[in-house]
Motif scaffolding. Structure first.
Motif, PDB file in Angstrom:
ATOM      1  N   ALA A 229     -11.587   7.259   6.580  1.00 17.52           N
ATOM      2  CA  ALA A 229     -11.162   6.775   5.263  1.00 17.52           C
ATOM      3  C   ALA A 229      -9.973   5.838   5.400  1.00 17.52           C
ATOM      4  O   ALA A 229      -9.171   5.964   6.323  1.00 17.52           O
ATOM      5  CB  ALA A 229     -10.781   7.934   4.345  1.00 17.52           C
ATOM      6  N   VAL A 230      -9.927   4.891   4.464  1.00 19.17           N
ATOM      7  CA  VAL A 230      -8.742   4.046   4.316  1.00 19.17           C
ATOM      8  C   VAL A 230      -8.143   4.418   2.976  1.00 19.17           C
ATOM      9  O   VAL A 230      -8.841   4.403   1.957  1.00 19.17           O
ATOM     10  CB  VAL A 230      -9.121   2.548   4.298  1.00 19.17           C
ATOM     11  N   PHE A 231      -6.871   4.800   2.994  1.00 17.76           N
ATOM     12  CA  PHE A 231      -6.203   5.123   1.730  1.00 17.76           C
ATOM     13  C   PHE A 231      -5.297   3.965   1.344  1.00 17.76           C
ATOM     14  O   PHE A 231      -4.527   3.454   2.170  1.00 17.76           O
ATOM     15  CB  PHE A 231      -5.352   6.395   1.871  1.00 17.76           C
ATOM     16  N   ILE A 232      -5.379   3.541   0.091  1.00 20.24           N
ATOM     17  CA  ILE A 232      -4.521   2.439  -0.373  1.00 20.24           C
ATOM     18  C   ILE A 232      -3.734   2.876  -1.603  1.00 20.24           C
ATOM     19  O   ILE A 232      -4.302   3.418  -2.560  1.00 20.24           O
ATOM     20  CB  ILE A 232      -5.364   1.193  -0.700  1.00 20.24           C
ATOM     21  N   ASN A 233      -2.447   2.641  -1.541  1.00 18.25           N
ATOM     22  CA  ASN A 233      -1.589   2.888  -2.699  1.00 18.25           C
ATOM     23  C   ASN A 233      -1.770   1.720  -3.671  1.00 18.25           C
ATOM     24  O   ASN A 233      -1.209   0.643  -3.469  1.00 18.25           O
ATOM     25  CB  ASN A 233      -0.134   2.974  -2.228  1.00 18.25           C
ATOM     26  N   THR A 234      -2.562   1.923  -4.687  1.00 24.85           N
ATOM     27  CA  THR A 234      -2.788   0.848  -5.657  1.00 24.85           C
ATOM     28  C   THR A 234      -3.153   1.444  -7.008  1.00 24.85           C
ATOM     29  O   THR A 234      -3.689   2.557  -7.075  1.00 24.85           O
ATOM     30  CB  THR A 234      -3.904  -0.116  -5.192  1.00 24.85           C
ATOM     31  N   SER A 235      -2.872   0.676  -8.035  1.00 24.18           N
ATOM     32  CA  SER A 235      -3.244   1.134  -9.379  1.00 24.18           C
ATOM     33  C   SER A 235      -4.582   0.535  -9.788  1.00 24.18           C
ATOM     34  O   SER A 235      -5.132   0.904 -10.807  1.00 24.18           O
ATOM     35  CB  SER A 235      -2.154   0.737 -10.378  1.00 24.18           C
ATOM     36  N   ASN A 236      -5.084  -0.423  -9.001  1.00 19.58           N
ATOM     37  CA  ASN A 236      -6.317  -1.073  -9.415  1.00 19.58           C
ATOM     38  C   ASN A 236      -7.155  -1.453  -8.187  1.00 19.58           C
ATOM     39  O   ASN A 236      -7.091  -2.583  -7.698  1.00 19.58           O
ATOM     40  CB  ASN A 236      -5.984  -2.320 -10.252  1.00 19.58           C
ATOM     41  N   LEU A 237      -7.906  -0.499  -7.713  1.00 16.69           N
ATOM     42  CA  LEU A 237      -8.695  -0.734  -6.503  1.00 16.69           C
ATOM     43  C   LEU A 237      -9.767  -1.801  -6.740  1.00 16.69           C
ATOM     44  O   LEU A 237     -10.045  -2.609  -5.862  1.00 16.69           O
ATOM     45  CB  LEU A 237      -9.341   0.582  -6.046  1.00 16.69           C
ATOM     46  N   GLU A 238     -10.342  -1.807  -7.933  1.00 13.15           N
ATOM     47  CA  GLU A 238     -11.424  -2.769  -8.185  1.00 13.15           C
ATOM     48  C   GLU A 238     -10.887  -4.197  -8.086  1.00 13.15           C
ATOM     49  O   GLU A 238     -11.505  -5.069  -7.486  1.00 13.15           O
ATOM     50  CB  GLU A 238     -12.050  -2.521  -9.572  1.00 13.15           C
ATOM     51  N   ALA A 239      -9.717  -4.451  -8.694  1.00 13.47           N
ATOM     52  CA  ALA A 239      -9.127  -5.796  -8.634  1.00 13.47           C
ATOM     53  C   ALA A 239      -8.785  -6.149  -7.196  1.00 13.47           C
ATOM     54  O   ALA A 239      -8.986  -7.290  -6.745  1.00 13.47           O
ATOM     55  CB  ALA A 239      -7.876  -5.851  -9.509  1.00 13.47           C
ATOM     56  N   LEU A 240      -8.303  -5.161  -6.446  1.00 12.44           N
ATOM     57  CA  LEU A 240      -7.950  -5.404  -5.039  1.00 12.44           C
ATOM     58  C   LEU A 240      -9.200  -5.769  -4.233  1.00 12.44           C
ATOM     59  O   LEU A 240      -9.169  -6.672  -3.397  1.00 12.44           O
ATOM     60  CB  LEU A 240      -7.283  -4.154  -4.462  1.00 12.44           C
TER      61      LEU A 240
END
Ligand code: SF4
Ligand code: SF4
Length: 297
Positions: free
Chosen positions: A94-105
């Motif tokens: 897994a890759v974990f990303i600190n983000t509020s909007n994964l879809e936009a990223l």
């Protein structure tokens, strides 16, 4: 062996995140190893840290190129391939990303499958009032995804590591609540057998020839191409009403990120300003103020 690689920026507590996971894994009965590497030793510069855990002695050393988990504390790092955040992601569980909007990223960066996201920054701000102190949230995310460490072991590890940093009991308590929220907000990931690195890797630092190793700047090299403005946590802003054009900020900027316009007013190049705020300290008129950069929160 479980290999976890953390990415973030100076000031995010990336080294502490890897230590928290290492200590929690130790409390869970594993043999552990954790270590960071820094480039430029300053706030905002990319930082990477590594945690290994195993049931037998860990003989592997150095950087982790084939992680089971990648934990990314700052989504802006993904925009620059040079930061290496996604190296080895094909075999990561897994890759974990600190983000509020994964879809936009995802529209900007190909993060691939098995990507997990949670807004750690917002939770950190809510619990401890400091958005950049991501160590506990990122550590808790790694612990939870691995599924190998209990919440009690995580709590104990957070207490040990933050006490060692000299934080008072009240702050530690807030961090423990943050750890619990992050732990409860994620689910265990099935760990795929990771790819074993081809050989024991040791990070070798290249030595420059003397002429380059000494402080003689002969040409900008690739400095212009590197958008170091993304390192910035604080953004300097000039109040032109009160600027007297003394030029001290221009002289003091260690990165040459301030130019003077035709009238002699300083102009900040935000593509390269790293946010060290030396210009703010230099200004005798207090005409430069700083604002928090708002990116992932
Ligand atoms: S904060 Fe000021 S001194 Fe520092 S890099 Fe930016 S412009 Fe230069
Ligand atoms: S140091 Fe302050 S007053 Fe002087 S040029 Fe820079 S912003 Fe203007």
């Amino acid at each position: 062996m479980i290999r976890i690689r953390f990415h973030g920026r100076g000031g995010h507590g990336i080294k502490t995140a890897s230590r928290i996971v290492g200590t929690a894994a130790f409390l869970a009965g594993y043999q552990v190893q954790d270590s960071p590497i820094y480039g430029a030793e300053r706030r905002g510069a990319p930082v990477t840290a590594f945690t290994r855990m195993d049931t037998t002695s860990i003989l592997e050393r150095g950087i982790i190129t084939q992680p089971n988990f990648i934990i990314c504390g700052d989504e802006t790092l993904l925009e620059s391939p040079a930061t290496g955040v996604l190296v080895g992601r094909e075999n990561a569980s897994a890759v974990f990303i600190n983000t509020s909007n994964l879809e936009a990223l995802k529209e900007k960066v190909k993060v691939g499958a098995h990507t997990v996201a949670l807004d750690i920054t917002q939770r950190t701000l809510a619990h401890i009032g400091k958005a950049s102190a991501l160590s506990v949230g990122l550590g808790a995310a790694a612990v939870r995804l691995s599924g190998l460490i209990t919440i009690e072991q995580l709590r104990e590890a957070v207490g040990i590591e933050l006490e060692e940093l000299g934080l008072d009991a009240q702050v530690i308590e807030k961090n423990l609540r943050l750890a619990e929220e992050v732990y409860g907000g994620l689910e265990k990931v099935t760990i795929q057998p990771g790819k074993v690195p081809p050989k024991e890797l040791v990070h070798e630092m290249a030595y420059d020839p003397v002429l380059l190793g000494t402080p003689s700047i002969l040409a900008p090299g690739n400095a212009e191409a590197r958008q170091t403005g993304s390192w910035r946590v604080e953004r300097p802003e000039i109040d032109y009403e009160h600027c007297t054009r003394c030029g001290l900020c221009f002289v003091g900027c260690p990165d040459g990120a301030i130019a003077l316009d035709e009238q002699g007013y300083p102009v900040i190049d935000y593509d390269h300003c790293k946010g060290c705020l030396i210009c703010l300290e230099q200004c005798p008129r207090h005409s430069i103020t700083s604002k928090k950069e708002v990116r992932s929160w």
